[in-house]
Design an enzyme around this catalytic site. Sequence first.
Site, PDB file in Angstrom:
ATOM      1  CE  LYS A  80      -4.597   0.786   0.857  1.00 46.22           C
ATOM      2  NZ  LYS A  80      -5.758  -0.063   0.632  1.00 46.22           N
ATOM      3  CB  VAL A 181     -24.189   7.005   2.146  1.00 42.61           C
ATOM      4  CG1 VAL A 181     -24.984   5.953   2.874  1.00 42.61           C
ATOM      5  CG2 VAL A 181     -24.469   8.383   2.735  1.00 42.61           C
ATOM      6  CB  VAL A 184     -17.978   1.438  -1.100  1.00 48.06           C
ATOM      7  CG1 VAL A 184     -18.482   0.009  -0.921  1.00 48.06           C
ATOM      8  CG2 VAL A 184     -16.553   1.431  -1.623  1.00 48.06           C
TER       9      VAL A 184
END
Length: 367
Positions: A80, A181, A184
């Site tokens: 990462k 929200v 994804v």
Amino acid sequence: MEIFKYMEKYDYEQLLFCQDEQSGLKAIIAIHDTTLGPALGGTRMWTYDSEDAAIEDALRLARGMTYKNAAAGLNLGGGKTVIIGDPRKDKNEAMFRAFGRFIQGLNGRYITAEDVGTTVADMDIIYEETDYVTGISPAFGSSGNPSPVTAYGVYRGMKAAAKEAFGSDSLEGKVIAVQGVGNVAYNLCRHLYEEGAQLIVTDINKEAVQRVAEEFGAKAVDPSEIYRVDCDIFAPCALGGIINDETIPQLKAKVIAGAANNQLREPKHGDKIHEMGIVYAPDYVINAGGVINVADELYGYNRERAMKKVEQIYNNIEKVFEIAKRDHIPTYVAADRLAEERIETMRKSRSQFLQNGQHILSRRHTR
Ligand SMILES: NC(=O)c1ccc[n+]([C@@H]2O[C@H](COP(=O)([O-])OP(=O)(O)OC[C@H]3O[C@@H](n4cnc5c(N)ncnc54)[C@H](O)[C@@H]3O)[C@@H](O)[C@H]2O)c1
Ligand SMILES: CC(C)C[C@H](N)C(=O)O
């Protein structure tokens, strides 16, 4: 932070610091484990409070990708990157070009993609400098934004978890509380709405909440209220560390299944929810849809093939529940076992006959 001590503890392979004064790039690439293949993991851009916090995040997230990729059945290791900076203010083209050249220098040991704070457009710039980038535009024949596919995988995994908890994988009529929200979870909410679930949502971004309230009839609550709402399923889709000493006593859900990475603040919190009888779908197993999708680019992207693999998240979650029951352990431990067993098996089979990447007997033919 004692970096080598930390790296030794979890057996990290490599940590790189990349700096480019002109563009302002300050990136940290962490490669955890390449037993299964090159390390694939996204690039996060974030304003960290300190360099130590950025290093720790890169290391923690890289290790998470080793487990995610292994449990998803990908022939990829874990890595990462974190770029220190504000994604709304500090991005520029030269920064991602410079970052692409650093990735190119690793000669395929690390392959990047999107994560929080980076976009398809950023990946397209990196692609100007290196082939070791995925999640680039469909215009290049690639897979584009991974978030909708992650959402579909979470939806499939949630159904498997519902089957475990309620005896049926139907989500019709189930009350599902969604925290965050964004990219994804917006797509997740659409799948849940289409199946007839009732949604309770929260976000610190009011517009995001309004959109799902309008489009999917979701009820909105304050961010602090989401843990204690009456619901069947809690879906954490915002931050890490949200299953902790403060939130666990508030939870009424029978299932926890969501997209966020590193949901358990500490392992003891996974033990606690297990004791409470909550069915927990481990984060890195259920949220692997995005990485499965971008990984398919390495074979020449084929959406149908990628989506077939994403469907398998249902079976992967079932496999985790089976191991948990078989070994009498919490599901988060079962997920680790699934990933570690695969890595160990492949480590043994790989190391037996190879030298400099060639079969030890192949030199016979070149003499
Ligand atoms: N995007 C992917 O493909 C992918 C893949 C695997 C895992 N994940 C993980 O899933 C999570 C969501 O990813 P995303 O791409 O949708 O990110 P995103 O930034 O688009 O969405 C996150 C949302 O959470 C909201 N949020 C932040 N703090 C909050 C709080 N305290 N309370 C309520 N809402 C809050 C934000 O306003 C935002 O709308 C992250 O943890 C990410 O690491 C994403
Ligand atoms: C490779 C990316 C799509 C990875 C994604 N950000 C994840 O955490 O799984």
